[in-house]
Design a protein around this motif. Structure first.
Motif, PDB file in Angstrom:
ATOM      1  N   GLN A  21       0.797  -1.216   0.000  1.00 46.80           N
ATOM      2  CA  GLN A  21       0.000   0.000   0.000  1.00 46.80           C
ATOM      3  C   GLN A  21       0.834   1.272   0.000  1.00 46.80           C
ATOM      4  N   ASP A  22       2.111   1.161   0.377  1.00 47.41           N
ATOM      5  CA  ASP A  22       2.898   2.389   0.500  1.00 47.41           C
ATOM      6  C   ASP A  22       3.302   2.973  -0.844  1.00 47.41           C
ATOM      7  N   SER A  23       3.341   2.136  -1.896  1.00 50.29           N
ATOM      8  CA  SER A  23       3.812   2.648  -3.179  1.00 50.29           C
ATOM      9  C   SER A  23       3.282   1.792  -4.326  1.00 50.29           C
ATOM     10  N   VAL A  24       2.440   2.386  -5.166  1.00 49.33           N
ATOM     11  CA  VAL A  24       1.944   1.691  -6.346  1.00 49.33           C
ATOM     12  C   VAL A  24       2.190   2.553  -7.576  1.00 49.33           C
ATOM     13  N   VAL A  25       2.255   1.912  -8.725  1.00 48.93           N
ATOM     14  CA  VAL A  25       2.441   2.609  -9.991  1.00 48.93           C
ATOM     15  C   VAL A  25       1.367   2.137 -10.960  1.00 48.93           C
ATOM     16  N   ARG A  26       1.192   2.904 -12.022  1.00 49.38           N
ATOM     17  CA  ARG A  26       0.188   2.555 -13.025  1.00 49.38           C
ATOM     18  C   ARG A  26       0.871   2.218 -14.347  1.00 49.38           C
ATOM     19  N   ILE A  27       0.412   1.127 -14.955  1.00 43.15           N
ATOM     20  CA  ILE A  27       0.873   0.704 -16.278  1.00 43.15           C
ATOM     21  C   ILE A  27      -0.307   0.816 -17.221  1.00 43.15           C
ATOM     22  N   ARG A  28      -0.179   1.636 -18.250  1.00 45.38           N
ATOM     23  CA  ARG A  28      -1.285   1.836 -19.181  1.00 45.38           C
ATOM     24  C   ARG A  28      -0.877   1.435 -20.599  1.00 45.38           C
ATOM     25  N   ILE A  29      -1.754   0.672 -21.250  1.00 40.94           N
ATOM     26  CA  ILE A  29      -1.599   0.386 -22.682  1.00 40.94           C
ATOM     27  C   ILE A  29      -2.660   1.231 -23.370  1.00 40.94           C
ATOM     28  N   LYS A  30      -2.262   2.409 -23.773  1.00 38.06           N
ATOM     29  CA  LYS A  30      -3.231   3.421 -24.186  1.00 38.06           C
ATOM     30  C   LYS A  30      -4.029   3.019 -25.413  1.00 38.06           C
ATOM     31  N   GLY A  57      15.318   9.641 -13.535  1.00 36.43           N
ATOM     32  CA  GLY A  57      14.980  11.035 -13.785  1.00 36.43           C
ATOM     33  C   GLY A  57      13.993  11.227 -14.919  1.00 36.43           C
ATOM     34  N   PHE A  58      13.200  10.210 -15.218  1.00 38.33           N
ATOM     35  CA  PHE A  58      12.270  10.283 -16.322  1.00 38.33           C
ATOM     36  C   PHE A  58      10.900  10.793 -15.863  1.00 38.33           C
ATOM     37  N   ARG A  59      10.065  11.112 -16.828  1.00 40.45           N
ATOM     38  CA  ARG A  59       8.710  11.587 -16.537  1.00 40.45           C
ATOM     39  C   ARG A  59       7.927  10.537 -15.757  1.00 40.45           C
ATOM     40  N   GLU A  60       8.177   9.252 -16.068  1.00 33.95           N
ATOM     41  CA  GLU A  60       7.470   8.173 -15.377  1.00 33.95           C
ATOM     42  C   GLU A  60       7.718   8.211 -13.867  1.00 33.95           C
ATOM     43  N   ALA A  61       8.944   8.615 -13.467  1.00 30.76           N
ATOM     44  CA  ALA A  61       9.265   8.668 -12.041  1.00 30.76           C
ATOM     45  C   ALA A  61       8.464   9.763 -11.341  1.00 30.76           C
ATOM     46  N   GLN A  62       8.223  10.851 -12.036  1.00 29.39           N
ATOM     47  CA  GLN A  62       7.461  11.947 -11.444  1.00 29.39           C
ATOM     48  C   GLN A  62       5.974  11.592 -11.356  1.00 29.39           C
ATOM     49  N   GLN A  63       5.456  10.997 -12.401  1.00 27.05           N
ATOM     50  CA  GLN A  63       4.019  10.693 -12.456  1.00 27.05           C
ATOM     51  C   GLN A  63       3.685   9.305 -11.915  1.00 27.05           C
ATOM     52  N   GLN A  64       4.714   8.467 -11.723  1.00 29.48           N
ATOM     53  CA  GLN A  64       4.521   7.082 -11.290  1.00 29.48           C
ATOM     54  C   GLN A  64       3.540   6.347 -12.212  1.00 29.48           C
ATOM     55  N   THR A  65       3.632   6.686 -13.489  1.00 36.12           N
ATOM     56  CA  THR A  65       2.771   6.091 -14.517  1.00 36.12           C
ATOM     57  C   THR A  65       3.600   5.899 -15.781  1.00 36.12           C
ATOM     58  N   VAL A  66       3.409   4.768 -16.443  1.00 37.67           N
ATOM     59  CA  VAL A  66       4.078   4.546 -17.718  1.00 37.67           C
ATOM     60  C   VAL A  66       3.028   4.222 -18.771  1.00 37.67           C
ATOM     61  N   ASP A  67       3.147   4.867 -19.915  1.00 34.72           N
ATOM     62  CA  ASP A  67       2.251   4.623 -21.044  1.00 34.72           C
ATOM     63  C   ASP A  67       2.968   3.770 -22.078  1.00 34.72           C
ATOM     64  N   LEU A  68       2.349   2.674 -22.439  1.00 33.93           N
ATOM     65  CA  LEU A  68       2.932   1.748 -23.397  1.00 33.93           C
ATOM     66  C   LEU A  68       2.078   1.685 -24.650  1.00 33.93           C
ATOM     67  N   GLU A  69       2.701   1.334 -25.747  1.00 26.61           N
ATOM     68  CA  GLU A  69       1.989   1.122 -26.991  1.00 26.61           C
ATOM     69  C   GLU A  69       1.872  -0.377 -27.240  1.00 26.61           C
TER      70      GLU A  69
END
Length: 240
Positions: A21-30, A57-69
């Motif tokens: 519960q302390d840390s989750v991230v989101r994986i999206r296949i848009k 230092g990527f955008r994913e680290a700031q948003q804790q979200t990664v967008d995949l194709e």
């Protein structure tokens, strides 16, 4: 293939699994509108790629979200569902309604996804899943007790072999697919994937490696008998 108790249970739903519960991230296949919430701790512990994404230092680290194709035979809803299922529950399964051919195809896709993310701990388990699927769905013997030479390969298509060749050299999934072809290679004048071996040198190398291992099982007193690497049954070198 017979389903295990785990495989026959309710389909995997990420939101219903216990997460850290302390840390989750989101994986999206848009491209297909699919999103998963996953434990960051579990994900990064297995994958250096995701560690770089979510802790660098990527955008994913700031948003804790990664967008995949979406990517054919690699990035799909099915492959990610199986990967996160394994990540949280420790087993591989693709549902009780999948045909054996579909399970093998899905397992190869899962292997390629894990390879893409540098998740190595799943490799042997994926190969074992494919091997067990092959063994559980062999063709039956005829009235004389003869088992068809293509018993190990009737579930496989050339596209499966080619897809698996995208995996790194020495990958367990490549080994098990080549091993499935050994009996036909040694007993048939033209085995099922002879043209594939000619066209794809990597597969030819895998097949020759597995054939050599099988020939190493020849016994001095019965030098025409070898041990099938899929299932362990002994066969004569001459054609049946």
């Amino acid at each position: 293939m017979g389903e295990t108790a785990k495989e026959s249970a309710e389909p995997f739903i990420p939101g219903r699994l216990p997460l850290y519960q302390d840390s989750v991230v989101r994986i999206r296949i848009k491209s297909i509108g699919c999103e998963y919430t996953v434990s960051k701790e579990l994900l990064c512990a297995q994958s250096s790629v995701f560690t770089a994404m979510f802790e660098g230092g990527f955008r994913e680290a700031q948003q804790q979200t990664v967008d995949l194709e979406e990517m054919e035979d690699v990035v799909s809803k099915k492959s990610h569902k199986a990967l996160f299922q394994w990540l949280h529950l420790g087993f591989i399964g693709f549902g009780i309604h999948c045909d054996p051919e579909e399970r093998i195809e899905a397992a190869i896709e899962l292997a390629r996804l894990a390879d893409k993310y540098e998740i190595t701990r799943i490799e042997s388990q994926t190969a074992q899943y494919i091997k067990e699927t092959i063994i559980a769905n062999r063709l039956p013997a005829d009235n004389q007790g003869r088992v068809p030479i293509d018993s190990n390969t009737h579930l496989l298509g050339e596209e499966d072999i080619i897809s698996a060749l995208m995996l790194r050299d020495g990958h367990p999934v490549r080994h098990v697919l080549a091993a499935a072809c050994v009996r036909g290679y040694l007993q048939k004048e033209k085995h099922d994937f002879a043209s594939t071996a000619r066209e794809y040198p990597k597969f030819a190398a895998d097949l020759l490696h597995e054939a050599r291992l099988a020939l190493n099982t020849l016994t001095p007193l019965r030098s025409s008998i070898f041990k099938d690497p899929i299932g362990g049954k002994k066969w004569y070198l001459e054609n049946l």
